[in-house]
Design an enzyme around this catalytic site. Structure first.
Site, PDB file in Angstrom:
ATOM      1  N   GLY A  54       0.861  -1.180   0.000  1.00 48.38           N
ATOM      2  CA  GLY A  54       0.000   0.000   0.000  1.00 48.38           C
ATOM      3  C   GLY A  54       0.898   1.230   0.000  1.00 48.38           C
ATOM      4  O   GLY A  54       1.818   1.326   0.836  1.00 48.38           O
ATOM      5  N   ALA A  55       0.650   2.136  -0.934  1.00 50.45           N
ATOM      6  CA  ALA A  55       1.596   3.241  -1.153  1.00 50.45           C
ATOM      7  C   ALA A  55       1.938   4.041   0.119  1.00 50.45           C
ATOM      8  O   ALA A  55       3.126   4.243   0.426  1.00 50.45           O
ATOM      9  CB  ALA A  55       1.052   4.154  -2.249  1.00 50.45           C
ATOM     10  N   ASP A 244      -1.482   4.538  -6.295  1.00 51.77           N
ATOM     11  CA  ASP A 244      -0.047   4.466  -5.979  1.00 51.77           C
ATOM     12  C   ASP A 244       0.709   5.659  -6.515  1.00 51.77           C
ATOM     13  O   ASP A 244       1.815   5.967  -6.056  1.00 51.77           O
ATOM     14  CB  ASP A 244       0.548   3.174  -6.554  1.00 51.77           C
ATOM     15  CG  ASP A 244       0.039   1.999  -5.755  1.00 51.77           C
ATOM     16  OD1 ASP A 244      -1.085   1.544  -6.023  1.00 51.77           O
ATOM     17  OD2 ASP A 244       0.749   1.571  -4.822  1.00 51.77           O
ATOM     18  N   ASN A 254      -3.023   2.693 -10.259  1.00 54.37           N
ATOM     19  CA  ASN A 254      -3.423   1.881  -9.099  1.00 54.37           C
ATOM     20  C   ASN A 254      -3.318   0.405  -9.484  1.00 54.37           C
ATOM     21  O   ASN A 254      -2.939   0.062 -10.601  1.00 54.37           O
ATOM     22  CB  ASN A 254      -4.847   2.253  -8.657  1.00 54.37           C
ATOM     23  CG  ASN A 254      -5.220   1.642  -7.327  1.00 54.37           C
ATOM     24  OD1 ASN A 254      -4.452   1.707  -6.362  1.00 54.37           O
ATOM     25  ND2 ASN A 254      -6.375   1.007  -7.235  1.00 54.37           N
ATOM     26  N   LYS A 255      -3.647  -0.438  -8.551  1.00 53.15           N
ATOM     27  CA  LYS A 255      -3.533  -1.886  -8.727  1.00 53.15           C
ATOM     28  C   LYS A 255      -4.110  -2.355 -10.061  1.00 53.15           C
ATOM     29  O   LYS A 255      -5.163  -1.888 -10.479  1.00 53.15           O
ATOM     30  CB  LYS A 255      -4.263  -2.573  -7.554  1.00 53.15           C
ATOM     31  CG  LYS A 255      -4.260  -4.078  -7.547  1.00 53.15           C
ATOM     32  CD  LYS A 255      -2.890  -4.683  -7.680  1.00 53.15           C
ATOM     33  CE  LYS A 255      -1.930  -4.221  -6.608  1.00 53.15           C
ATOM     34  NZ  LYS A 255      -0.513  -4.571  -6.884  1.00 53.15           N
TER      35      LYS A 255
HETATM   36  O1  MRU Z   1       0.689  -3.926  -4.553  1.00 52.61           O
HETATM   37  P1  MRU Z   1       0.027  -3.240  -3.392  1.00 52.61           P
HETATM   38  O2  MRU Z   1      -0.756  -4.164  -2.543  1.00 52.61           O
HETATM   39  O3  MRU Z   1       1.012  -2.399  -2.625  1.00 52.61           O
HETATM   40  O4  MRU Z   1      -0.990  -2.260  -4.093  1.00 52.61           O
HETATM   41  C1  MRU Z   1      -1.805  -1.432  -3.297  1.00 52.61           C
HETATM   42  C2  MRU Z   1      -2.707  -0.585  -4.088  1.00 52.61           C
HETATM   43  O5  MRU Z   1      -2.765  -0.663  -5.303  1.00 52.61           O
HETATM   44  C3  MRU Z   1      -3.488   0.441  -3.347  1.00 52.61           C
HETATM   45  O6  MRU Z   1      -4.714   0.675  -3.960  1.00 52.61           O
HETATM   46  C4  MRU Z   1      -2.681   1.749  -3.319  1.00 52.61           C
HETATM   47  O7  MRU Z   1      -1.383   1.522  -2.843  1.00 52.61           O
HETATM   48  C5  MRU Z   1      -3.332   2.781  -2.477  1.00 52.61           C
HETATM   49  S1  MRU Z   1      -3.259   2.378  -0.778  1.00 52.61           S
HETATM   50  C6  MRU Z   1      -4.017   3.577   0.104  1.00 52.61           C
END
Ligand code: MRU
Length: 368
Positions: A54-55, A244, A254-255
């Site tokens: 999570g970013a 992210d 984002n993801k």
């Molecule tokens: O690969 P991850 O689990 O770090 O990806 C997380 C995400 O894509 C979240 O949506 C993003 O980091 C925002 S978290 C507030």
């Protein structure tokens, strides 16, 4: 937020005063494990191998990594080295670079002897600031949920779809996409959350579902491909996701799979919002598709899945033929034109250069 009635953040300073406690998210929802990290190498591993993810949380973890380094060697060379070492752990989440730059900004002007203490102080502040940013995002996002609820019959629930985990586990506390949901529940607004499982690592199934269950938020887990179907049938009132990295033009990285949800939302007139703390804005990039580096993770994350076996053991199983190659881009970019609003700590911005400029005039001038 609470785990079995006890309040937890995702990261905190150990009682020994120097090492760092984190929730090791690889084992959720089946096991809740806290681990102690004592070295920069440990911090790098925790970020790269997604013990924390999570970013915003990646950024805070890296800040504590710098503090651990300063305790060992606080020279300019060591600061530069740890900056590079940690910055390479995950290339897409911009909060990582933001936090590392912030540590450097604070530490470089100080005498070497003062840097370790200052580093721990600033890392703790960044963690606290993250909690406040998320609370503010929650307050602004709550207004959107209230507006949708006001158009419904009394007692009818607001259906919200989310992708991946942008919840408290992805931040220090509250989450970005989930903060408005938690506040809506507190305000007595009936909400229901559709959670995309989020292949390949299943952050939706494993983390967001665990969070929602833990806080009594009505929710339904769906496969990644089901969101469009539910939108077509009028079963989704809004989508809210995290990010992210968001560009100065309002493109949202984002993801992986977020873009497809935005396309489906656009086609069905479903509002698509992004919860966004300002450290996630990369003011130096404009076109998200062309300029944001997309992390390519191990093909094994696609070819194998982890879960709890009937024996009660956590097991990893292969789901594809031994010789089938797999590709694993971890993120995608949703163009600004598909986004209804960016819910920031300062309010809701239109996803456009003008929209972001209006809320963050000082950042646009410095483009940093
Ligand atoms: O690969 P991850 O689990 O770090 O990806 C997380 C995400 O894509 C979240 O949506 C993003 O980091 C925002 S978290 C507030």
């Amino acid at each position: 937020m609470k785990v079995d009635g006890k309040h937890f953040r995702t990261i905190w300073l150990n009682e020994d005063g120097f090492s760092v406690d984190i929730i090791d998210q690889r084992w959720l929802p089946h096991e809740f494990r806290v681990v102690i990290v004592e070295t920069v190498e440990g911090i790098a591993t925790a970020i790269r191998d997604m013990w924390v993810r999570g970013a915003p949380l990646i950024g805070v973890t890296a800040a504590y990594g710098v503090a651990l380094q300063m305790r060992e060697d606080a020279s300019d060379a060591a600061l530069e080295k740890v900056w590079h070492e940690l910055n390479e752990t995950r290339p897409t989440a911009i909060n990582l670079r933001w936090a590392l730059n912030e540590m450097k900004r604070v530490l470089l002007p100080l005498p070497v002897a003062e840097r370790a203490q200052a580093a721990y102080r600033r890392a703790a502040e960044i963690a606290d600031e993250d909690v406040e940013l998320n609370r503010s995002i929650g307050r602004h996002g709550l207004e959107v949920i209230k507006t949708i609820a006001a158009k419904k019959k009394p007692g009818e629930r607001v259906n919200i779809l989310t992708h991946c985990n942008a919840g408290w586990l992805a931040t220090v506390d509250y989450g970005t996409a989930t903060a408005p949901i938690y506040l809506a529940v507190e305000a007595g607004i009936p909400v229901h959350v559709y959670i995309d499982e989020t292949r390949p690592r299943n952050q939706g199934a494993q983390l967001t579902a665990w969070e929602m269950a833990g806080h009594g938020v009505p929710h339904t887990l769906i496969v990644d491909n089901a969101g469009g179907h539910f939108m077509q049938h009028g079963m989704v009132d809004m989508v809210i996701v995290g990010t992210d990295r968001t560009t100065a033009n309002g493109d949202v990285c984002n993801k992986i799979g977020t873009y497809l949800k935005a396309l489906a939302a656009h086609d069905n007139g479903v509002p698509f919002y992004v919860g966004l703390p300002s450290p996630t804005i990369d003011w130096t990039v404009q076109d998200g598709v062309k300029e944001i580096p997309i992390e390519e993770r191990s093909a094994d994350e696609v070819s194998y899945v982890q879960g709890k076996a009937a024996s009660g053991q956590i097991a990893v199983v292969r789901i594809s033929p031994e010789n089938s190659p797999a590709a694993n881009p971890a993120f995608d970019v949703t163009p600004a034109r598909l986004i209804t609003g960016l819910i920031t700590e300062r309010g809701i911005a239109e996803a456009s250069p003008e929209g972001l400029k209006a809320l963050f005039p000082e950042r646009v001038k410095s483009a940093a």
